[in-house]
Write a protein that holds these residues in place. Structure first.
Motif, PDB file in Angstrom:
ATOM      1  N   ASP A  55       0.601  -1.278   0.032  1.00 40.47           N
ATOM      2  CA  ASP A  55      -0.072   0.440  -0.158  1.00 40.47           C
ATOM      3  C   ASP A  55       0.928   1.613   0.308  1.00 40.47           C
ATOM      4  N   SER A  56       0.689   2.004  -0.846  1.00 37.30           N
ATOM      5  CA  SER A  56       2.023   3.292  -0.891  1.00 37.30           C
ATOM      6  C   SER A  56       0.790   4.672  -1.113  1.00 37.30           C
ATOM      7  N   LEU A  57       0.605   5.913  -0.352  1.00 37.36           N
ATOM      8  CA  LEU A  57       0.335   7.242  -0.201  1.00 37.36           C
ATOM      9  C   LEU A  57       1.361   8.229  -0.835  1.00 37.36           C
ATOM     10  N   TRP A  58       1.187   8.991  -1.411  1.00 33.03           N
ATOM     11  CA  TRP A  58       1.579   9.568  -2.415  1.00 33.03           C
ATOM     12  C   TRP A  58       0.667  10.878  -2.076  1.00 33.03           C
ATOM     13  N   VAL A  59       1.782  11.902  -1.557  1.00 44.18           N
ATOM     14  CA  VAL A  59       1.121  13.738  -1.960  1.00 44.18           C
ATOM     15  C   VAL A  59       1.472  14.286  -2.097  1.00 44.18           C
ATOM     16  N   GLY A  60       1.471  15.339  -2.489  1.00 47.12           N
ATOM     17  CA  GLY A  60       2.038  16.627  -2.870  1.00 47.12           C
ATOM     18  C   GLY A  60       1.496  17.659  -3.339  1.00 47.12           C
ATOM     19  N   PRO A  61       2.122  19.197  -3.377  1.00 49.60           N
ATOM     20  CA  PRO A  61       1.849  20.082  -4.769  1.00 49.60           C
ATOM     21  C   PRO A  61       2.260  19.985  -5.673  1.00 49.60           C
ATOM     22  N   VAL A  62       1.084  20.709  -6.142  1.00 50.82           N
ATOM     23  CA  VAL A  62       1.519  20.745  -8.138  1.00 50.82           C
ATOM     24  C   VAL A  62       0.942  22.425  -8.316  1.00 50.82           C
ATOM     25  N   VAL A  63       2.477  22.856  -8.966  1.00 54.10           N
ATOM     26  CA  VAL A  63       2.016  24.257  -8.429  1.00 54.10           C
ATOM     27  C   VAL A  63       2.687  24.670 -11.088  1.00 54.10           C
ATOM     28  N   GLY A  64       1.304  25.353 -11.339  1.00 59.43           N
ATOM     29  CA  GLY A  64       2.048  25.802 -12.551  1.00 59.43           C
ATOM     30  C   GLY A  64       2.573  26.337 -12.617  1.00 59.43           C
ATOM     31  N   ILE A  65       3.360  26.065 -13.731  1.00 58.25           N
ATOM     32  CA  ILE A  65       4.939  27.435 -14.038  1.00 58.25           C
ATOM     33  C   ILE A  65       3.934  28.327 -15.236  1.00 58.25           C
ATOM     34  N   THR A  66       4.032  27.178 -16.138  1.00 55.24           N
ATOM     35  CA  THR A  66       3.114  28.285 -17.066  1.00 55.24           C
ATOM     36  C   THR A  66       1.931  27.203 -17.501  1.00 55.24           C
ATOM     37  N   ASP A  67       1.964  28.042 -18.883  1.00 59.00           N
ATOM     38  CA  ASP A  67      -0.390  27.002 -18.987  1.00 59.00           C
ATOM     39  C   ASP A  67       0.031  26.125 -19.541  1.00 59.00           C
ATOM     40  N   GLN A  68       1.298  25.143 -19.538  1.00 57.68           N
ATOM     41  CA  GLN A  68       2.008  24.188 -20.082  1.00 57.68           C
ATOM     42  C   GLN A  68       2.620  23.379 -19.221  1.00 57.68           C
ATOM     43  N   LEU A  69       3.307  23.745 -18.302  1.00 51.32           N
ATOM     44  CA  LEU A  69       4.317  23.272 -17.399  1.00 51.32           C
ATOM     45  C   LEU A  69       4.305  23.151 -15.683  1.00 51.32           C
ATOM     46  N   GLU A  70       3.781  21.856 -15.253  1.00 49.67           N
ATOM     47  CA  GLU A  70       3.777  21.710 -14.218  1.00 49.67           C
ATOM     48  C   GLU A  70       4.743  21.424 -13.361  1.00 49.67           C
ATOM     49  N   LEU A  71       5.293  21.879 -12.227  1.00 48.54           N
ATOM     50  CA  LEU A  71       5.842  20.906 -11.092  1.00 48.54           C
ATOM     51  C   LEU A  71       5.239  20.448  -9.923  1.00 48.54           C
ATOM     52  N   SER A  72       6.013  19.155  -9.293  1.00 52.74           N
ATOM     53  CA  SER A  72       4.790  18.589  -8.160  1.00 52.74           C
ATOM     54  C   SER A  72       6.340  18.376  -7.089  1.00 52.74           C
ATOM     55  N   LEU A  73       6.424  18.302  -6.087  1.00 51.50           N
ATOM     56  CA  LEU A  73       7.348  17.840  -4.851  1.00 51.50           C
ATOM     57  C   LEU A  73       6.225  16.782  -4.422  1.00 51.50           C
ATOM     58  N   PRO A  74       6.705  15.707  -4.250  1.00 55.62           N
ATOM     59  CA  PRO A  74       5.864  14.298  -4.261  1.00 55.62           C
ATOM     60  C   PRO A  74       6.270  13.584  -2.978  1.00 55.62           C
ATOM     61  N   LEU A  75       5.563  13.700  -1.375  1.00 51.89           N
ATOM     62  CA  LEU A  75       6.416  12.440  -0.502  1.00 51.89           C
ATOM     63  C   LEU A  75       5.965  11.444  -0.648  1.00 51.89           C
ATOM     64  N   GLU A  76       6.078   9.906  -1.112  1.00 48.05           N
ATOM     65  CA  GLU A  76       5.583   8.691  -0.507  1.00 48.05           C
ATOM     66  C   GLU A  76       5.709   7.848   0.257  1.00 48.05           C
ATOM     67  N   LEU A  77       4.962   6.924   1.161  1.00 43.06           N
ATOM     68  CA  LEU A  77       4.978   5.824   2.018  1.00 43.06           C
ATOM     69  C   LEU A  77       4.609   5.286   1.355  1.00 43.06           C
ATOM     70  N   GLU A  78       5.060   3.976   2.461  1.00 40.26           N
ATOM     71  CA  GLU A  78       4.785   2.629   1.492  1.00 40.26           C
ATOM     72  C   GLU A  78       4.805   1.672   2.902  1.00 40.26           C
ATOM     73  N   TRP A  79       3.739   0.643   2.752  1.00 39.31           N
ATOM     74  CA  TRP A  79       4.085  -0.564   4.094  1.00 39.31           C
ATOM     75  C   TRP A  79       3.791  -1.758   2.410  1.00 39.31           C
ATOM     76  N   THR A  80       4.377  -2.747   3.074  1.00 42.65           N
ATOM     77  CA  THR A  80       4.777  -3.882   2.808  1.00 42.65           C
ATOM     78  C   THR A  80       4.754  -4.939   3.634  1.00 42.65           C
ATOM     79  N   ALA A  81       3.653  -6.242   2.884  1.00 41.26           N
ATOM     80  CA  ALA A  81       4.052  -7.203   3.791  1.00 41.26           C
ATOM     81  C   ALA A  81       4.579  -8.972   2.389  1.00 41.26           C
ATOM     82  N   ALA A  82       4.335  -9.653   3.323  1.00 44.38           N
ATOM     83  CA  ALA A  82       4.474 -10.361   2.280  1.00 44.38           C
ATOM     84  C   ALA A  82       4.802 -12.165   2.949  1.00 44.38           C
ATOM     85  N   ASP A  83       4.653 -13.660   2.267  1.00 45.65           N
ATOM     86  CA  ASP A  83       5.196 -14.384   3.017  1.00 45.65           C
ATOM     87  C   ASP A  83       6.679 -14.647   3.558  1.00 45.65           C
ATOM     88  N   MET A  84       6.715 -14.926   4.933  1.00 40.94           N
ATOM     89  CA  MET A  84       7.592 -14.950   5.468  1.00 40.94           C
ATOM     90  C   MET A  84       8.218 -13.632   6.073  1.00 40.94           C
TER      91      MET A  84
END
Length: 239
Positions: A55-84
């Motif tokens: 399970d992953s959670l991605w969150v961050g702001p997205v900013v329009g630099i121009t009408d065709q270019l945007e930048l984002s600053l993502p942070l990612e959290l992750e939960w993982t499990a498997a056999d054994m």
């Protein structure tokens, strides 16, 4: 100050920056000086022979630099499990991402065929010498109420003497079912280009809804190769 307050309270439509799909990037971007907070939640169940669950959670702001270019600053959290393997939860990555739309968003100049290029660089918090490089080439076509999209992605985790790369192709069809609602179907896969990890693929229905400054989209993926189910939901709130 009063003018700024009024501008914030006025209703606006959150069309920019949204996707109609769950697993695929869209071709809309934020307008110049526009700001949006995006959140994604991803669930992958019973991957591979070891029944990996993530399970992953991605969150961050997205900013329009121009009408065709945007930048984002993502942070990612992750939960993982498997056999054994005991479950683990961690702050996994942070980085910077750019998306450039190769077509005008002006309705007077807009074309039915819209390409977009996405690139990202992310720092792995748990593997200190790992850098993740991501790139996508996206193409959408609008024909009235129908949107068709193809997204070809590439991801590479680069470490000293130990690099893993994947090709991530996907495609979708979305149909307008009302002024705010769309329904469709999509397919997505992560194809390993080396022996470090296995490949997997899915197909399933998707749904998107836009209301004022808020949009949400999601897909429920049914596994067709090396995964059982993989739902994904994303939403954005424009400011």
């Amino acid at each position: 100050m009063a003018a700024l307050l009024v501008a914030c309270l006025l209703p606006r439509t959150a069309h920019a920056g949204r996707s109609f799909y769950g697993w695929l990037y869209g071709t809309e971007v934020m307008p110049e000086r526009g700001v949006e907070l995006q959140t994604w939640i991803v669930e992958e169940n019973d991957k591979y022979a070891t029944n990996v669950k993530e399970d992953s959670l991605w969150v961050g702001p997205v900013v329009g630099i121009t009408d065709q270019l945007e930048l984002s600053l993502p942070l990612e959290l992750e939960w993982t499990a498997a056999d054994m393997t005991a479950p683990s939860f961690t702050f996994r990555r942070f980085g910077i991402e750019a998306r450039y739309r190769l077509a005008s968003q002006d309705p007077a100049e807009a074309t039915a065929l819209v390409p977009l290029v996405r690139v990202a660089v992310k720092r792995d918090v748990t593997l200190r010498d790992d850098v993740r490089l991501e790139a996508d080439g996206v193409m959408s076509y609008d024909a009235g109420a129908v949107n068709v999209l193809v997204d070809i992605g590439f991801v590479s985790d680069v470490q000293s003497g130990n690099t893993h790369s994947e090709l991530r192709p996907g495609a979708g069809l979305s149909i307008r079912a009302g002024s705010e609602l769309r329904v469709g179907v999509e397919a997505y896969s992560e194809l390993s280009l080396d022996a470090r990890r296995e490949s997997w693929a899915l197909v399933g229905p998707d749904l998107s809804w836009t209301h004022g400054r808020f949009w949400v989209s999601g897909a429920f993926g049914f596994g067709i190769y090396h995964v059982r189910t993989a739902p994904r939901v994303m939403w954005g709130i424009a400011f």
